[in-house]
Scaffold this motif. Structure first.
Motif, PDB file in Angstrom:
ATOM      1  N   TYR A 172       4.877   4.601   6.145  1.00 19.57           N
ATOM      2  CA  TYR A 172       3.521   4.346   5.682  1.00 19.57           C
ATOM      3  C   TYR A 172       3.355   4.935   4.291  1.00 19.57           C
ATOM      4  O   TYR A 172       4.141   5.749   3.822  1.00 19.57           O
ATOM      5  CB  TYR A 172       2.475   4.931   6.639  1.00 19.57           C
ATOM      6  CG  TYR A 172       2.451   6.442   6.672  1.00 19.57           C
ATOM      7  CD1 TYR A 172       1.644   7.156   5.795  1.00 19.57           C
ATOM      8  CD2 TYR A 172       3.235   7.150   7.572  1.00 19.57           C
ATOM      9  CE1 TYR A 172       1.626   8.536   5.814  1.00 19.57           C
ATOM     10  CE2 TYR A 172       3.229   8.520   7.600  1.00 19.57           C
ATOM     11  CZ  TYR A 172       2.418   9.211   6.725  1.00 19.57           C
ATOM     12  OH  TYR A 172       2.403  10.579   6.741  1.00 19.57           O
ATOM     13  N   THR A 173       2.311   4.491   3.625  1.00 16.84           N
ATOM     14  CA  THR A 173       1.927   5.081   2.355  1.00 16.84           C
ATOM     15  C   THR A 173       0.469   5.491   2.466  1.00 16.84           C
ATOM     16  O   THR A 173      -0.271   4.927   3.279  1.00 16.84           O
ATOM     17  CB  THR A 173       2.133   4.094   1.186  1.00 16.84           C
ATOM     18  OG1 THR A 173       1.986   4.782  -0.044  1.00 16.84           O
ATOM     19  CG2 THR A 173       1.152   2.933   1.238  1.00 16.84           C
ATOM     20  N   THR A 174       0.060   6.494   1.746  1.00 16.98           N
ATOM     21  CA  THR A 174      -1.341   6.891   1.734  1.00 16.98           C
ATOM     22  C   THR A 174      -1.988   6.237   0.533  1.00 16.98           C
ATOM     23  O   THR A 174      -1.525   6.393  -0.601  1.00 16.98           O
ATOM     24  CB  THR A 174      -1.486   8.424   1.651  1.00 16.98           C
ATOM     25  OG1 THR A 174      -0.810   8.985   2.768  1.00 16.98           O
ATOM     26  CG2 THR A 174      -2.931   8.831   1.678  1.00 16.98           C
ATOM     27  N   TRP A 175      -3.019   5.467   0.779  1.00 19.51           N
ATOM     28  CA  TRP A 175      -3.695   4.718  -0.265  1.00 19.51           C
ATOM     29  C   TRP A 175      -5.181   4.906  -0.078  1.00 19.51           C
ATOM     30  O   TRP A 175      -5.722   4.538   0.962  1.00 19.51           O
ATOM     31  CB  TRP A 175      -3.311   3.240  -0.178  1.00 19.51           C
ATOM     32  CG  TRP A 175      -3.716   2.402  -1.327  1.00 19.51           C
ATOM     33  CD1 TRP A 175      -4.607   1.382  -1.311  1.00 19.51           C
ATOM     34  CD2 TRP A 175      -3.226   2.477  -2.665  1.00 19.51           C
ATOM     35  NE1 TRP A 175      -4.711   0.814  -2.544  1.00 19.51           N
ATOM     36  CE2 TRP A 175      -3.874   1.469  -3.401  1.00 19.51           C
ATOM     37  CE3 TRP A 175      -2.321   3.303  -3.324  1.00 19.51           C
ATOM     38  CZ2 TRP A 175      -3.637   1.263  -4.758  1.00 19.51           C
ATOM     39  CZ3 TRP A 175      -2.081   3.096  -4.659  1.00 19.51           C
ATOM     40  CH2 TRP A 175      -2.728   2.091  -5.366  1.00 19.51           C
ATOM     41  N   ASP A 176      -5.840   5.523  -1.041  1.00 19.18           N
ATOM     42  CA  ASP A 176      -7.271   5.801  -0.960  1.00 19.18           C
ATOM     43  C   ASP A 176      -7.601   6.630   0.275  1.00 19.18           C
ATOM     44  O   ASP A 176      -8.608   6.415   0.941  1.00 19.18           O
ATOM     45  CB  ASP A 176      -8.073   4.495  -0.972  1.00 19.18           C
ATOM     46  CG  ASP A 176      -9.572   4.740  -1.123  1.00 19.18           C
ATOM     47  OD1 ASP A 176      -9.951   5.756  -1.725  1.00 19.18           O
ATOM     48  OD2 ASP A 176     -10.360   3.911  -0.637  1.00 19.18           O
ATOM     49  N   GLY A 177      -6.732   7.563   0.612  1.00 22.93           N
ATOM     50  CA  GLY A 177      -6.999   8.479   1.714  1.00 22.93           C
ATOM     51  C   GLY A 177      -6.710   7.931   3.096  1.00 22.93           C
ATOM     52  O   GLY A 177      -6.907   8.618   4.079  1.00 22.93           O
ATOM     53  N   SER A 178      -6.244   6.687   3.214  1.00 22.69           N
ATOM     54  CA  SER A 178      -5.929   6.152   4.529  1.00 22.69           C
ATOM     55  C   SER A 178      -4.484   5.677   4.557  1.00 22.69           C
ATOM     56  O   SER A 178      -3.901   5.367   3.522  1.00 22.69           O
ATOM     57  CB  SER A 178      -6.878   5.008   4.890  1.00 22.69           C
ATOM     58  OG  SER A 178      -6.809   4.002   3.919  1.00 22.69           O
ATOM     59  N   ARG A 179      -3.917   5.630   5.731  1.00 23.57           N
ATOM     60  CA  ARG A 179      -2.528   5.213   5.879  1.00 23.57           C
ATOM     61  C   ARG A 179      -2.422   3.695   5.905  1.00 23.57           C
ATOM     62  O   ARG A 179      -3.159   3.029   6.624  1.00 23.57           O
ATOM     63  CB  ARG A 179      -1.929   5.768   7.163  1.00 23.57           C
ATOM     64  CG  ARG A 179      -1.664   7.244   7.099  1.00 23.57           C
ATOM     65  CD  ARG A 179      -0.979   7.712   8.355  1.00 23.57           C
ATOM     66  NE  ARG A 179      -0.658   9.127   8.234  1.00 23.57           N
ATOM     67  CZ  ARG A 179       0.034   9.805   9.126  1.00 23.57           C
ATOM     68  NH1 ARG A 179       0.476   9.211  10.219  1.00 23.57           N
ATOM     69  NH2 ARG A 179       0.288  11.062   8.946  1.00 23.57           N
ATOM     70  N   VAL A 180      -1.505   3.163   5.135  1.00 22.68           N
ATOM     71  CA  VAL A 180      -1.180   1.742   5.158  1.00 22.68           C
ATOM     72  C   VAL A 180       0.248   1.670   5.656  1.00 22.68           C
ATOM     73  O   VAL A 180       1.163   2.188   5.018  1.00 22.68           O
ATOM     74  CB  VAL A 180      -1.313   1.110   3.760  1.00 22.68           C
ATOM     75  CG1 VAL A 180      -0.951  -0.358   3.812  1.00 22.68           C
ATOM     76  CG2 VAL A 180      -2.705   1.318   3.208  1.00 22.68           C
ATOM     77  N   TYR A 181       0.447   1.047   6.819  1.00 18.16           N
ATOM     78  CA  TYR A 181       1.764   1.040   7.444  1.00 18.16           C
ATOM     79  C   TYR A 181       2.662  -0.039   6.852  1.00 18.16           C
ATOM     80  O   TYR A 181       2.243  -1.165   6.638  1.00 18.16           O
ATOM     81  CB  TYR A 181       1.638   0.893   8.964  1.00 18.16           C
ATOM     82  CG  TYR A 181       1.099   2.157   9.576  1.00 18.16           C
ATOM     83  CD1 TYR A 181       1.955   3.189   9.938  1.00 18.16           C
ATOM     84  CD2 TYR A 181      -0.263   2.332   9.726  1.00 18.16           C
ATOM     85  CE1 TYR A 181       1.462   4.366  10.463  1.00 18.16           C
ATOM     86  CE2 TYR A 181      -0.769   3.516  10.252  1.00 18.16           C
ATOM     87  CZ  TYR A 181       0.098   4.528  10.610  1.00 18.16           C
ATOM     88  OH  TYR A 181      -0.389   5.709  11.120  1.00 18.16           O
ATOM     89  N   ALA A 182       3.901   0.334   6.604  1.00 14.72           N
ATOM     90  CA  ALA A 182       4.882  -0.549   5.973  1.00 14.72           C
ATOM     91  C   ALA A 182       5.238  -1.712   6.883  1.00 14.72           C
ATOM     92  O   ALA A 182       5.312  -1.568   8.096  1.00 14.72           O
ATOM     93  CB  ALA A 182       6.131   0.245   5.633  1.00 14.72           C
ATOM     94  N   ASP A 183       5.453  -2.876   6.257  1.00 13.44           N
ATOM     95  CA  ASP A 183       5.902  -4.040   7.027  1.00 13.44           C
ATOM     96  C   ASP A 183       7.408  -4.229   6.915  1.00 13.44           C
ATOM     97  O   ASP A 183       7.990  -5.044   7.625  1.00 13.44           O
ATOM     98  CB  ASP A 183       5.169  -5.307   6.595  1.00 13.44           C
ATOM     99  CG  ASP A 183       5.308  -5.625   5.117  1.00 13.44           C
ATOM    100  OD1 ASP A 183       6.289  -5.185   4.482  1.00 13.44           O
ATOM    101  OD2 ASP A 183       4.436  -6.333   4.589  1.00 13.44           O
ATOM    102  N   GLY A 184       8.078  -3.513   6.011  1.00  9.90           N
ATOM    103  CA  GLY A 184       9.520  -3.611   5.854  1.00  9.90           C
ATOM    104  C   GLY A 184       9.989  -4.906   5.212  1.00  9.90           C
ATOM    105  O   GLY A 184      11.179  -5.188   5.203  1.00  9.90           O
ATOM    106  N   LEU A 185       9.062  -5.687   4.661  1.00 17.30           N
ATOM    107  CA  LEU A 185       9.386  -6.990   4.095  1.00 17.30           C
ATOM    108  C   LEU A 185       9.434  -6.942   2.576  1.00 17.30           C
ATOM    109  O   LEU A 185       8.791  -6.100   1.953  1.00 17.30           O
ATOM    110  CB  LEU A 185       8.344  -8.021   4.539  1.00 17.30           C
ATOM    111  CG  LEU A 185       8.214  -8.215   6.050  1.00 17.30           C
ATOM    112  CD1 LEU A 185       7.025  -9.106   6.365  1.00 17.30           C
ATOM    113  CD2 LEU A 185       9.492  -8.803   6.622  1.00 17.30           C
TER     114      LEU A 185
END
Length: 146
Positions: free
Chosen positions: A59-72
């Motif tokens: 995941y990456t933290t973006w604007d304080g929330s986690r955005v989970y990776a899709d691996g694509l």
């Protein structure tokens, strides 16, 4: 038959302004470029494996929330744009020549203001494969929308 005289009257109606204009944004994905936080940074194909694209980070933290990776691998989403109408929850991906791709935009989250008319954003697009994007939502419409 005579009509009855009535004293002239004035009616006052309250004016209610209606500034309703749909809030529309252009969504720009930051994943494929050399920097995950800049737009127009030399877009190239890059896998979204997490923070800065490093394998192992899911995941990456973006604007304080986690955005989970899709691996694509993300490539075209960096030099193309997605339009999104907040009020109608409708989004469309566009090629550089302006044609609309067959992709469903969903789970759009527009966060805090990054700078000027740019806001942090994350969303999904599905053109047969579900992609997770993070980048910016750039306001296109009247900022006085209701």
């Amino acid at each position: 038959m005579r009509k009855k005289w009535e004293t002239p009257r004035m009616m006052i109606q309250e004016f209610a302004p209606n500034e309703y204009v749909a809030a529309c944004y252009t969504l720009v994905c930051a994943i494929p470029g050399s920097s995950p936080t800049e737009i127009g940074d030399g877009t190239s194909t890059r896998y979204f494996n997490g923070t800065n694209g490093w394998p192992g980070n899911r995941y990456t933290t973006w604007d304080g929330s986690r955005v989970y990776a899709d691996g694509l691998a993300h490539g075209n989403c960096g030099n193309e744009s997605t339009s999104y109408d907040v009020d109608h929850n409708i989004g469309y991906e566009h090629n550089n020549d302006g044609t609309v791709k067959n992709a469903v935009i969903s789970n759009v989250h527009i966060g805090s203001q990054a700078s000027g008319n740019r806001y942090y954003a994350a969303w999904n697009s599905d053109n047969g494969t579900m992609y997770t994007h993070y980048g910016f939502a750039i306001m296109d419409s009247n900022q006085n929308h209701s």
